[in-house]
Structures are given as C-alpha cells and as structure tokens.
Design a protein around this motif. Structure first.
Motif, PDB file in Angstrom:
ATOM      1  N   TYR A 134       4.598   7.224   1.885  1.00  0.00           N
ATOM      2  CA  TYR A 134       4.435   6.305   3.009  1.00  0.00           C
ATOM      3  C   TYR A 134       4.194   4.912   2.427  1.00  0.00           C
ATOM      4  CZ  TYR A 134       2.714   4.472   7.481  1.00  0.00           C
ATOM      5  OH  TYR A 134       2.542   3.745   8.640  1.00  0.00           O
ATOM      6  N   LEU A 135       5.168   4.025   2.604  1.00  0.00           N
ATOM      7  CA  LEU A 135       5.140   2.696   2.003  1.00  0.00           C
ATOM      8  C   LEU A 135       4.762   1.678   3.067  1.00  0.00           C
ATOM      9  CD1 LEU A 135       8.551   2.996   0.100  1.00  0.00           C
ATOM     10  CD2 LEU A 135       6.284   3.791  -0.634  1.00  0.00           C
ATOM     11  N   MET A 136       3.602   1.054   2.920  1.00  0.00           N
ATOM     12  CA  MET A 136       3.117   0.082   3.888  1.00  0.00           C
ATOM     13  C   MET A 136       3.361  -1.340   3.391  1.00  0.00           C
ATOM     14  SD  MET A 136      -0.442   2.021   4.900  1.00  0.00           S
ATOM     15  CE  MET A 136      -0.550   2.880   3.320  1.00  0.00           C
ATOM     16  N   ASP A 137       3.895  -2.181   4.266  1.00  0.00           N
ATOM     17  CA  ASP A 137       4.178  -3.593   3.981  1.00  0.00           C
ATOM     18  C   ASP A 137       5.070  -3.763   2.760  1.00  0.00           C
ATOM     19  OD1 ASP A 137       2.535  -4.335   6.122  1.00  0.00           O
ATOM     20  OD2 ASP A 137       0.747  -4.324   4.850  1.00  0.00           O
ATOM     21  N   PRO A 138       6.272  -3.159   2.751  1.00  0.00           N
ATOM     22  CA  PRO A 138       7.172  -3.366   1.608  1.00  0.00           C
ATOM     23  C   PRO A 138       7.472  -4.856   1.435  1.00  0.00           C
ATOM     24  CG  PRO A 138       8.337  -2.402   3.478  1.00  0.00           C
ATOM     25  CD  PRO A 138       6.886  -2.357   3.815  1.00  0.00           C
ATOM     26  N   TYR A 198       0.863  -1.177   0.000  1.00  0.00           N
ATOM     27  CA  TYR A 198       0.000   0.000   0.000  1.00  0.00           C
ATOM     28  C   TYR A 198       0.903   1.232   0.000  1.00  0.00           C
ATOM     29  CZ  TYR A 198      -3.365  -3.516   1.458  1.00  0.00           C
ATOM     30  OH  TYR A 198      -4.141  -4.641   1.533  1.00  0.00           O
ATOM     31  N   THR A 199       0.566   2.189  -0.839  1.00  0.00           N
ATOM     32  CA  THR A 199       1.435   3.345  -1.033  1.00  0.00           C
ATOM     33  C   THR A 199       0.632   4.631  -0.989  1.00  0.00           C
ATOM     34  OG1 THR A 199       2.869   2.021  -2.468  1.00  0.00           O
ATOM     35  CG2 THR A 199       3.137   4.407  -2.549  1.00  0.00           C
ATOM     36  N   SER A 208       8.967   5.524   5.541  1.00  0.00           N
ATOM     37  CA  SER A 208       8.733   6.866   5.010  1.00  0.00           C
ATOM     38  C   SER A 208       9.890   7.263   4.099  1.00  0.00           C
ATOM     39  CB  SER A 208       8.615   7.882   6.144  1.00  0.00           C
ATOM     40  OG  SER A 208       7.438   7.668   6.897  1.00  0.00           O
ATOM     41  N   VAL A 209       9.544   7.839   2.961  1.00  0.00           N
ATOM     42  CA  VAL A 209      10.542   8.256   1.981  1.00  0.00           C
ATOM     43  C   VAL A 209      10.285   9.722   1.615  1.00  0.00           C
ATOM     44  CG1 VAL A 209      11.550   7.865  -0.293  1.00  0.00           C
ATOM     45  CG2 VAL A 209      10.732   5.913   1.045  1.00  0.00           C
TER      46      VAL A 209
END
Length: 424
Positions: free
Chosen positions: A400-404, A378-379, A414-415
C-alpha cells in the motif's frame, strides 16, 4: 562538500565480519562464509538444509546427492535457481501498463582450493545470471516508470540479460573469525544486511532491503575488496572499498575503471550479535558509507549512515527497526525509517520455510535525485511465503503506497505481486 574521509574508511576495512544468516553453534569455530542471506555460500547452505514443504518429494534427491558428492570429492559446489515475478498496480501513470513480469536464472557456487574447506579455507566464489522481462517494462523499473513512486519493486528483476554478480576469492583465517574477499563483489551481500533483506525470499520493496533505499549503492560485480572480523565479545567490524563504475554485463572493464577512474564506494560497519549462530537475526549495527562522484555520468559524491536493529525470539518472531540517512549523493531517499517483523508459523525446520512479513516505511525523497518540493512517502508491505516443496517457494505480496511522490494525482496505490522460486 560533506564527505567521509576515504582513508578513514579504508584503513580499518581489513577488520570486519562475515555476516551470515546461519553460522555455527555456540562454542564452535566460526563459519568461513562471507555475507548475509543472499551471499553465494549462504544460499548454497540454506538451500541444502531442510526447510520443509507442503508436499514431500524425492524427485530431486539424485541431484542433491550428486551435488554433495561433487563437493566431497573435488571441493566444487554448484547451485542453481529460477525465479519469476509478476506485479500489478490498481493505478498507474497515464499511458503506462498496469502490470510487469520478469524472471531470472542463476548459476552459482564455490570451489574450495585451500585449507580444510570448513573453518579456515580459501575458495573461488562465482555467480552468473540471466535477467529477463516478459514484455515491457521490467519489474525493476515498474514503481518509478509506471506507478510514480520513488522506489524499486524487486530491483533484481530487470532485463539486463546475461551478467555476472560475483567472481571473487574468499579467504578465511583465525579459525574462521576473519574473512577476506577480493574480486568482483556485490556489496548488498555484506553492507547493512539483516535476516529479511533478500528480494528473492523476503520483502520486495527496496525500502526494506539493503540500505533502506537511502544508500547510493554501486552496481553488482564491482571490482574491490572487503573483509570482516568477529571478536570474542561478539562485536564485529565489516569494511569494503569497491569500484563505483562496475558493469555486471562487462566485468572485464572493471579493471580499467577501478585503476583508471579512481571513483569508489567505501563502507565500514560496526555491530553486535547475541550469538554467532544468529548473527544476522539478533543484530544491531551502524554502517557508514561514502560514494565518490562519477564524473563521466555527472553523479555527485555523498555519504550516509544506516542503523539496524533486529532480534529473533523463540525461533519464530523477528521484529526489526532500520533507518538510513544520505547527505548529497544519488540515492532514492534522503531519510528512511522502517519498522516491521517476520514470523515463522512452523519453527520445526532447520531454516525457515513458510514465512510471514509485515513492515512500514516513511521516506523523505532525495532532492539531489528528484528535485525539491516532493511529498514524503509512506509504504506498507505484507507478504506470505508458502513453501510448496523443499525446492519451490511461492510468495504473495501486497503493498500500500501512500502519497507516491511522482504521481500527485493519486493519494494511494495498491500493488499486488506474486513471486516464485525454484532452487536446486
């Protein structure tokens, strides 16, 4: 093997559209430019159109005057830009860097050689670049290699060095309603485009760009043909067939691979727009594509479909919904759904200057590329583009990158990114 019939794709491909982000006013002849907001002719047009700026300066007025005179006298237009990017993540894989930076210089233009140079004409279109990183790694591979996220951060910001992106002939016919192109093409100029697809100007994550990270796209500068036509009822068709083995750093090899390997990427798109002047802004389309197997590198064949809807309200707000599906092939995601919007704080300029973007993506990892059992990702991406001057834009971006999927030890990352573009 599930696949689209290549003949079915190729047969109607000579019908399609030049999917321009800004075309003509209602009732006027169609513009001859081919492609979306990143196509060469569209970039030239928007860079020379008033987009405002926090600071007003006439320092580059002589350059603009020279560019205009050169086109009027000789039909030759030239544009150039330099872009730079730095990206930083709060968590990375063990032994990898938390940051990456890079830049690129581009020289691009067209040479009108036949017709009136307006509604019906023929032109040679070109773009040559130098892409470089400021150290290791390059930003383009930062997500996969350092963060463990299945995706790409600003795919153009690599360390390929000198390369071609475009070198083709564009011919417009039927008072500009039909466009044919042939040569070394970048399919992201015209496949599944919409108004916020540019990694130089808009969202940075590939999930919100061409193909929604669920299309097995070929390299830039792939030898091929494409075409487009828009009908009186504002329905359009776009089609293409290009080489799957193109190499932008060695474009001369494209003749051998196109005619020798016979491994192609084919696409066909049908869509509708409310008016010609908002063809990539008020737009709904369905794109079907097929990629042949690449025997030399062991890449499988496959096909897919992409859907896109966007609507531009009051020259300020553009919500969008986009989705992609891949069957086999080597895309990053097998399924992808994105929703988001763009917002112009100041709609008084002819083309957007300051711009706010927000988008959310759900993605299912392509097992064919990364193996089974990986979690969905999820992004969330937010950006603000600040037009400092007519020539300079700065974009602050947060993701915000969820479950990479390739970094199961982290539930979220967080990027932050900062991108600058200077254009003449």
């Amino acid at each position: 093997m599930k696949r689209l019939n290549r003949g079915l794709v190729a047969a109607p491909m000579m019908l399609g559209l030049s999917c321009a982000a800004y075309a003509q006013s209602e009732g006027e002849a169609a513009s001859p430019q081919f492609g979306g907001p990143d196509s060469v002719e569209r970039v030239i047009e928007t860079d020379r159109t008033d987009r405002g700026g926090f600071l007003e300066t006439e320092v580059f007025a002589p350059v603009k005057s020279w560019q205009t005179q050169l086109e009027e006298d000789h039909g030759f237009s030239i544009g150039a830009d330099y872009s730079a990017l730095t990206v930083h993540a709060n968590e990375v894989l063990d032994g990898t860097d938390e940051s990456a930076s890079g830049g690129m210089v581009r020289l691009y233009g067209r040479w009108n050689l036949t017709g009136d140079g307006a509604s019906s004409s023929g032109a040679l279109v070109y773009k040559i670049e130098h892409r470089h990183s400021y150290g290791d790694p390059a930003p383009s591979s930062f997500y996969l290699g350092n963060v463990g996220y299945v995706g790409l951060t600003e795919p153009p910001f690599s360390d390929q060095g000198t390369r071609w992106t475009n070198l083709y002939w564009r011919q417009s016919l039927n008072n500009g309603r039909t466009t044919l192109v042939g040569g070394f093409l970048d399919v992201t100029d015209f496949v599944d485009v919409y108004g916020l697809a540019s990694p130089w100007l808009h969202f940075m994550n590939l999930a919100f760009s061409t193909g929604s990270a669920a299309t097995d796209l070929p390299n830039d500068a792939s030898l091929g043909v494409a075409a487009g036509h828009i009908f009186d009822n504002n329905v359009y068709l776009v089609g293409s067939v290009v080489d799957r083995n193109g190499d932008p750093t060695e474009i001369g090899d494209g003749f051998d691979t196109f005619f020798g390997d016979n491994e192609y990427f084919s696409s066909i798109e049908i869509g509708h727009t409310s008016t010609h002047s908002k063809i990539a802004l008020d737009n709904v389309h369905l794109t079907l594509w097929h990629a042949d197997a690449r025997e030399e590198v062991g890449a499988p064949s496959g096909w897919g479909a992409n859907f896109s809807w966007s609507r531009y309200y009051n020259d300020r707000v553009m919500p969008f919904v986009r989705a992609g599906y891949t069957d086999d092939s080597g895309s990053l995601l097998e399924k992808s759904v994105s929703v988001g919007l763009g917002y112009r704080p100041d709609p008084s300029t002819e083309v957007p200057g300051d711009l706010i973007g927000a988008a959310f993506n759900w993605g299912e990892i392509n097992e064919n590329s990364f193996g089974p059992g990986l979690d969905d990702q999820y992004t969330l991406e937010l950006f603000y583009r600040w037009q400092l001057t007519q020539q300079v834009a700065l974009t602050l971006d947060y993701q915000y990158l969820m479950d990479p999927a390739l970094n199961p030890d982290e539930s979220s990352i967080s990027v932050w990114s900062l991108r600058a573009r200077f254009a003449l």
